[in-house]
Design an enzyme around this catalytic site. Structure first.
Site, mmCIF file in Angstrom:
data_model
loop_
_atom_site.group_PDB
_atom_site.id
_atom_site.type_symbol
_atom_site.label_atom_id
_atom_site.label_comp_id
_atom_site.label_asym_id
_atom_site.label_seq_id
_atom_site.Cartn_x
_atom_site.Cartn_y
_atom_site.Cartn_z
ATOM 1 N N GLY A 1 0.834 -1.205 0.000
ATOM 2 C CA GLY A 1 0.000 0.000 0.000
ATOM 3 C C GLY A 1 0.859 1.241 0.000
ATOM 4 O O GLY A 1 0.512 2.263 0.597
ATOM 5 N N ARG B 1 0.408 5.838 -1.855
ATOM 6 C CA ARG B 1 -0.227 7.103 -1.497
ATOM 7 C C ARG B 1 -0.510 7.135 -0.003
ATOM 8 O O ARG B 1 -0.407 6.142 0.705
ATOM 9 C CB ARG B 1 -1.528 7.284 -2.276
ATOM 10 C CG ARG B 1 -2.539 6.160 -2.065
ATOM 11 C CD ARG B 1 -3.800 6.405 -2.867
ATOM 12 N NE ARG B 1 -4.720 5.282 -2.786
ATOM 13 C CZ ARG B 1 -5.981 5.317 -3.210
ATOM 14 N NH1 ARG B 1 -6.468 6.426 -3.732
ATOM 15 N NH2 ARG B 1 -6.746 4.252 -3.110
ATOM 16 N N VAL C 1 -1.925 -7.907 -2.649
ATOM 17 C CA VAL C 1 -1.614 -8.737 -1.477
ATOM 18 C C VAL C 1 -2.553 -9.926 -1.340
ATOM 19 O O VAL C 1 -2.279 -10.840 -0.536
ATOM 20 C CB VAL C 1 -1.611 -7.914 -0.176
ATOM 21 C CG1 VAL C 1 -0.528 -6.855 -0.199
ATOM 22 C CG2 VAL C 1 -2.981 -7.303 0.096
ATOM 23 N N ASN D 1 0.898 -2.268 5.130
ATOM 24 C CA ASN D 1 0.038 -1.084 5.165
ATOM 25 C C ASN D 1 -1.169 -1.203 4.243
ATOM 26 O O ASN D 1 -2.119 -0.432 4.377
ATOM 27 C CB ASN D 1 0.862 0.147 4.777
ATOM 28 C CG ASN D 1 0.012 1.386 4.652
ATOM 29 O OD1 ASN D 1 -0.504 1.911 5.638
ATOM 30 N ND2 ASN D 1 -0.170 1.862 3.423
ATOM 31 N N SER E 1 -5.079 0.104 13.359
ATOM 32 C CA SER E 1 -5.997 1.238 13.459
ATOM 33 C C SER E 1 -6.494 1.315 14.889
ATOM 34 O O SER E 1 -6.443 0.321 15.636
ATOM 35 C CB SER E 1 -7.193 1.025 12.513
ATOM 36 O OG SER E 1 -8.258 1.894 12.804
ATOM 37 N N TYR F 1 -14.193 -3.766 8.758
ATOM 38 C CA TYR F 1 -12.922 -3.077 8.981
ATOM 39 C C TYR F 1 -12.420 -3.304 10.404
ATOM 40 O O TYR F 1 -11.246 -3.643 10.615
ATOM 41 C CB TYR F 1 -13.106 -1.586 8.712
ATOM 42 C CG TYR F 1 -11.853 -0.761 8.889
ATOM 43 C CD1 TYR F 1 -10.866 -0.748 7.911
ATOM 44 C CD2 TYR F 1 -11.653 0.012 10.029
ATOM 45 C CE1 TYR F 1 -9.720 0.022 8.066
ATOM 46 C CE2 TYR F 1 -10.514 0.776 10.188
ATOM 47 C CZ TYR F 1 -9.553 0.774 9.208
ATOM 48 O OH TYR F 1 -8.416 1.523 9.372
ATOM 49 N N ALA G 1 -13.232 -5.702 12.455
ATOM 50 C CA ALA G 1 -12.856 -7.109 12.621
ATOM 51 C C ALA G 1 -11.482 -7.380 12.032
ATOM 52 O O ALA G 1 -10.652 -8.084 12.633
ATOM 53 C CB ALA G 1 -13.902 -8.003 11.970
ATOM 54 N N LYS H 1 -8.991 -5.267 11.576
ATOM 55 C CA LYS H 1 -7.908 -4.612 12.310
ATOM 56 C C LYS H 1 -7.704 -5.236 13.692
ATOM 57 O O LYS H 1 -6.562 -5.311 14.175
ATOM 58 C CB LYS H 1 -8.189 -3.114 12.420
ATOM 59 C CG LYS H 1 -8.146 -2.383 11.076
ATOM 60 C CD LYS H 1 -6.801 -2.525 10.376
ATOM 61 C CE LYS H 1 -6.715 -1.683 9.110
ATOM 62 N NZ LYS H 1 -5.397 -1.756 8.457
#
Length: 254
Positions: free
Chosen positions: A16, A19, A67, A93, A147, A160, A162, A164
Site C-alpha cells: 500500500g 499514497r 496482497v 500497510n 488502526s 474493517y 474485525a 484490524k
C-alpha cells in the site's frame, strides 16, 4: 542516539506504498537510510514514490502486487531480494474500507466482509509469511499498520474493525513464534488526513464528532504515522516486540 534510528543497509518492503500513509512511510524509511520497495496494485502511484525517493538520493524499486494474490506476493519478495539482497523490514500497510462495507451488520454482505478481511488481514499474513525466511536470516522487523479500530469498536464499520482487531492479534501471536530473531509490532493510527478521508473531513458534522473525541483536536498528517513506523523498524526499538503503538491523538486514552 541518531545512530539508533539509522536504517542504512536495510531494505524495506511497504505494501500500500503508493499514497497516503504508505507513501509517507516509504519516503521516511528512505530518509532514514533504507532501500525501499513501495508495492501496490497501482503501478503509476508506486513508480511516482520510487522516483521521489531516487530524486532525493535514496534507493527504491517499485513492484506492483496485489496482497490477495499469493503469486504476486512471492514475486514481490523475490524481486526485492534479487535487487537489494534481503528483506529486512516489512510494513503491512495495504488496506481498505469500502463504502459498501459500512452500515448496520445486517446490511453488509458476506462478500464485502470477505473482501475487507482478504486485504486487511489475510493480505498481511500472506506477505509476512512469504518474507519469513529472509526476515529470520537478517533478524528483521515487521510493522503492521492497524488502526484505533483494532483496539476499540467503531460503529458501522464491522468488517474493517474485525480485520484490524485480527491484525493486532496476528501481531502479538507472530511476535511470540518469531522471537528472538524477528520483532513484530503494530501501529494503530487514528484519523489521518489523506485522500481517503477527504469526504469525511468535508462533512462538518462527522468531522466535529471526530475532533471532539480526539484530545489533540485534529486529524494526523501521514508523516505522523511514518515516524512511529521508522522507530519500530530501527534499533531504537530493539527491545520492543508484540506491541501496538497507538498514534491516535489520544483517541484510545478516553
Amino acid at each position: 542516539m541518531s545512530e539508533l534510528f539509522d536504517l542504512t543497509g536495510k531494505t524495506a518492503l511497504v505494501t500500500g506504498g503508493g499514497r497516503g500513509i504508505g507513501r509517507a512511510i516509504a519516503t521516511e524509511l528512505a530518509a532514514a537510510g533504507a532501500a525501499v520497495v513501495p508495492s501496490a496494485r497501482s503501478t503509476d502511484e508506486i513508480e511516482a514514490v520510487a522516483d521521489e525517493i531516487d530524486a532525493a538520493g535514496g534507493d527504491a524499486l517499485a513492484v506492483p502486487a496485489d496482497v490477495t494474490d499469493p503469486d504476486a506476493v512471492t514475486n514481490a519478495i523475490d524481486r526485492t531480494e534479487d535487487t537489494f539482497g534481503s528483506v529486512d523490514i516489512v510494513v503491512n500497510n495495504a488496506g481498505f474500507n469500502p463504502d459498501s462495507a459500512l452500515g448496520q451488520p445486517e446490511d453488509v454482505s458476506t462478500d464485502d466482509l470477505e473482501r475487507v478481511l482478504a486485504v486487511n488481514l489475510s493480505g498481511a499474513y500472506e506477505v509476512t509469511r512469504a518474507a519469513a525466511d529472509g526476515l529470520e536470516d537478517t533478524g528483521g522487523s515487521v510493522i503492521n499498520v492497524a488502526s484505533v479500530g483494532g483496539l476499540v469498536g467503531l460503529p458501522r464499520q464491522h468488517p474493517y474493525v474485525a480485520s484490524k482487531h485480527g491484525l493486532v492479534g496476528l501481531t502479538k501471536s507472530l511476535s511470540l513464534d518469531w522471537a528472538p530473531e524477528v520483532r513484530v509490532n503494530a501501529v494503530a493510527p487514528g484519523y489521518v488526513s489523506t485522500d481517503l478521508t477527504e469526504d469525511l473531513e468535508g462533512n462538518e458534522r462527522l468531522r466535529q464528532s471526530i475532533l471532539e473525541r480526539t484530545p489533540l483536536e485534529r486529524f494526523a498528517e501521514p508523516e505522523e504515522i511514518a515516524g512511529p513506523v521508522v522507530f519500530l523498524a530501527s534499533d531504537a526499538a530493539s527491545y520492543v516486540t508484540g506491541s501496538v503503538l497507538a498514534a491516535d491523538g489520544g483517541w484510545t486514552a478516553r
